[in-house]
Design an enzyme around this catalytic site. Structure first.
Site, PDB file in Angstrom:
ATOM      1  N   GLY A 226      15.715 -12.239   4.357  1.00 39.44           N
ATOM      2  CA  GLY A 226      15.868 -11.064   4.655  1.00 39.44           C
ATOM      3  C   GLY A 226      16.377 -10.151   5.968  1.00 39.44           C
TER       4      GLY A 226
ATOM      5  N   VAL B 205      17.023  -4.099   1.631  1.00 43.82           N
ATOM      6  CA  VAL B 205      16.530  -2.632   0.829  1.00 43.82           C
ATOM      7  C   VAL B 205      16.003  -1.499   1.099  1.00 43.82           C
ATOM      8  CG1 VAL B 205      16.214  -2.277  -1.405  1.00 43.82           C
ATOM      9  CG2 VAL B 205      17.121  -4.345  -0.953  1.00 43.82           C
TER      10      VAL B 205
ATOM     11  N   MET C 231       5.797 -14.394   0.738  1.00 44.49           N
ATOM     12  CA  MET C 231       4.173 -14.440   0.825  1.00 44.49           C
ATOM     13  C   MET C 231       3.589 -13.498  -0.064  1.00 44.49           C
ATOM     14  SD  MET C 231       3.109 -14.329   5.071  1.00 44.49           S
ATOM     15  CE  MET C 231       3.214 -12.517   4.928  1.00 44.49           C
TER      16      MET C 231
ATOM     17  N   HIS D  89      12.686  -8.560  -2.521  1.00 44.60           N
ATOM     18  CA  HIS D  89      12.252  -9.696  -2.275  1.00 44.60           C
ATOM     19  C   HIS D  89      12.890  -9.792  -4.096  1.00 44.60           C
ATOM     20  CE1 HIS D  89       8.214  -8.970  -0.265  1.00 44.60           C
ATOM     21  NE2 HIS D  89       8.793 -10.029  -0.072  1.00 44.60           N
TER      22      HIS D  89
ATOM     23  N   GLN E 103      12.705 -12.897  13.116  1.00 45.96           N
ATOM     24  CA  GLN E 103      12.244 -13.559  12.296  1.00 45.96           C
ATOM     25  C   GLN E 103      13.071 -14.451  11.956  1.00 45.96           C
ATOM     26  OE1 GLN E 103       8.833 -14.489   9.103  1.00 45.96           O
ATOM     27  NE2 GLN E 103      10.811 -14.188   7.824  1.00 45.96           N
TER      28      GLN E 103
ATOM     29  N   ARG F 266       4.153  -3.769   3.304  1.00 47.25           N
ATOM     30  CA  ARG F 266       3.206  -2.811   3.852  1.00 47.25           C
ATOM     31  C   ARG F 266       2.729  -1.299   3.198  1.00 47.25           C
ATOM     32  NH1 ARG F 266       2.049  -5.238  10.252  1.00 47.25           N
ATOM     33  NH2 ARG F 266       2.352  -7.031   9.669  1.00 47.25           N
TER      34      ARG F 266
HETATM   35  O1  PAF Z   1       8.945 -13.214   6.109  1.00 49.06           O
HETATM   36  C1  PAF Z   1       7.568 -13.416   5.351  1.00 49.06           C
HETATM   37  O2  PAF Z   1       7.077 -13.108   3.797  1.00 49.06           O
HETATM   38  C2  PAF Z   1       7.079 -14.666   5.880  1.00 49.06           C
HETATM   39  O3  PAF Z   1       6.767 -14.571   7.093  1.00 49.06           O
HETATM   40  C3  PAF Z   1       7.571 -16.480   5.270  1.00 49.06           C
HETATM   41  C4  PAF Z   1       9.337 -16.656   6.031  1.00 49.06           C
HETATM   42  C5  PAF Z   1       7.179 -16.229   3.590  1.00 49.06           C
HETATM   43  C6  PAF Z   1       6.770 -17.369   6.009  1.00 49.06           C
HETATM   44  O4  PAF Z   1       5.685 -17.185   5.427  1.00 49.06           O
END
Ligand code: PAF
Length: 295
Positions: free
Chosen positions: A158, A187, A34, A41, A164, A198
């Site tokens: 991650g 990380v 996002m 990332h 998730q 955040r």
């Molecule tokens: O983990 C995230 O950044 C979001 O939930 C994702 C997987 C990109 C879906 O919007």
């Protein structure tokens, strides 16, 4: 090679097919994000680049997974810096679609339902969040399918967002998506804080207080490694002793079912695989973290 920015699904399909042909590649990796990218990332992108011939990173702030409009509006957007980070890691294509590209008719009428795995932990305090996240992940996985319609396809998530990750793995298995999900370890900054978009909202004092989350996780991990009872209560008390931290949950769960394993570890040494999950509000910022156990 400079990173290429595409904003439509059609461009993404054409360009990823062109790159696969040009590189005589057989594998494509997708890194869904996002934006507001950080070293966590970068690690996802680095892993994807090491394992695939062509790598696409998506940058899309998905309205469907936000409960409150203010959170969506407040979510940091840092496209220029994100592109620079992805380019430095060797990502080929950045896919940054507008909301209208992803949801052309407004919010979709048909969505992925995350089911029972989404009822607890993060799902309990963010109703609908995982339905929204899985719906966009399903779409992103389809957008990112290798342009030639063949070849190995991997997507990188991650381990910090453990629930998730479990849900994405289940969705891909249960609904037969033709993609391998690759989990990438958390990380941390040198003092132990798990990197998160955040963290930028924490004051210096709150950031210091937030360290108690990773300390408590480490305590439990050390006990598991020493084959001692996990004694979650004392680790929980450590978190609760920090006045700036309001604990939401702290538990050991089965990594596949997310069911608590507390009985496994209260008085006897922990055996098997587990995942210690923690979530807390530190000042105004909700943070999550976790550590896997395997003994
Ligand atoms: O983990 C995230 O950044 C979001 O939930 C994702 C997987 C990109 C879906 O919007």
């Amino acid at each position: 090679m400079p990173i290429q920015l595409v904003t439509t699904a059609a461009q993404l399909r054409t360009e990823s097919a062109r790159l696969l042909t040009e590189k005589r590649g057989t594998s494509q990796g997708l890194v869904p994000t996002m934006g507001a990218l950080h070293e966590g990332h970068a690690q996802l992108a680095r892993t994807a680049v090491a394992e695939n011939d062509v790598v696409v990173a998506s940058i899309f702030v998905n309205p469907l997974q936000f409960g409150e409009a203010v959170d969506l509006d407040r979510y940091p957007r840092t496209l220029e810096a994100d592109l620079a980070l992805l380019e430095a890691e060797g990502v080929d294509l950045a896919f940054a679609p507008a909301v209208e590209e992803v949801y052309p008719g407004g919010e979709p009428l048909v969505r992925i339902t995350a089911g029972v795995l989404a009822d607890k932990w993060e799902g309990a305090s963010r109703p609908g969040h995982f339905d929204g996240a899985l719906t966009v992940v399903a779409k992103l996985l389809h957008y990112g399918l290798p342009g030639l319609g063949q070849g190995t396809y991997r997507a990188y998530f991650g381990q910090k967002d453990a629930q998730q990750l479990t849900l994405v793995q289940r969705m891909v298995a249960d609904l037969n998506f033709p993609v391998e999900i690759v989990p990438v370890p958390i990380v941390r900054s040198p003092d132990g804080l798990a990197l998160s978009s955040r963290n930028r909202f924490l004051s210096a004092e709150e950031r210091e207080a937030a360290l108690v989350l990773s300390r408590a996780l480490r305590l439990v991990e050390e006990r598991a490694n020493a084959h001692e009872p996990l004694d979650l209560d004392s680790a929980r008390a450590l978190v609760e002793s920090q006045p700036l931290v309001e604990l939401d949950y702290f538990d050991v769960v089965d990594p596949r079912t997310l069911e608590p394993l507390a009985e496994n570890c209260r008085e006897t040494p922990f055996r098997g695989e587990g995942l210690v999950l923690i979530a807390a509000k530190v000042g105004p910022v909700r943070l999550i973290d976790n550590v896997p156990l395997d003994s």
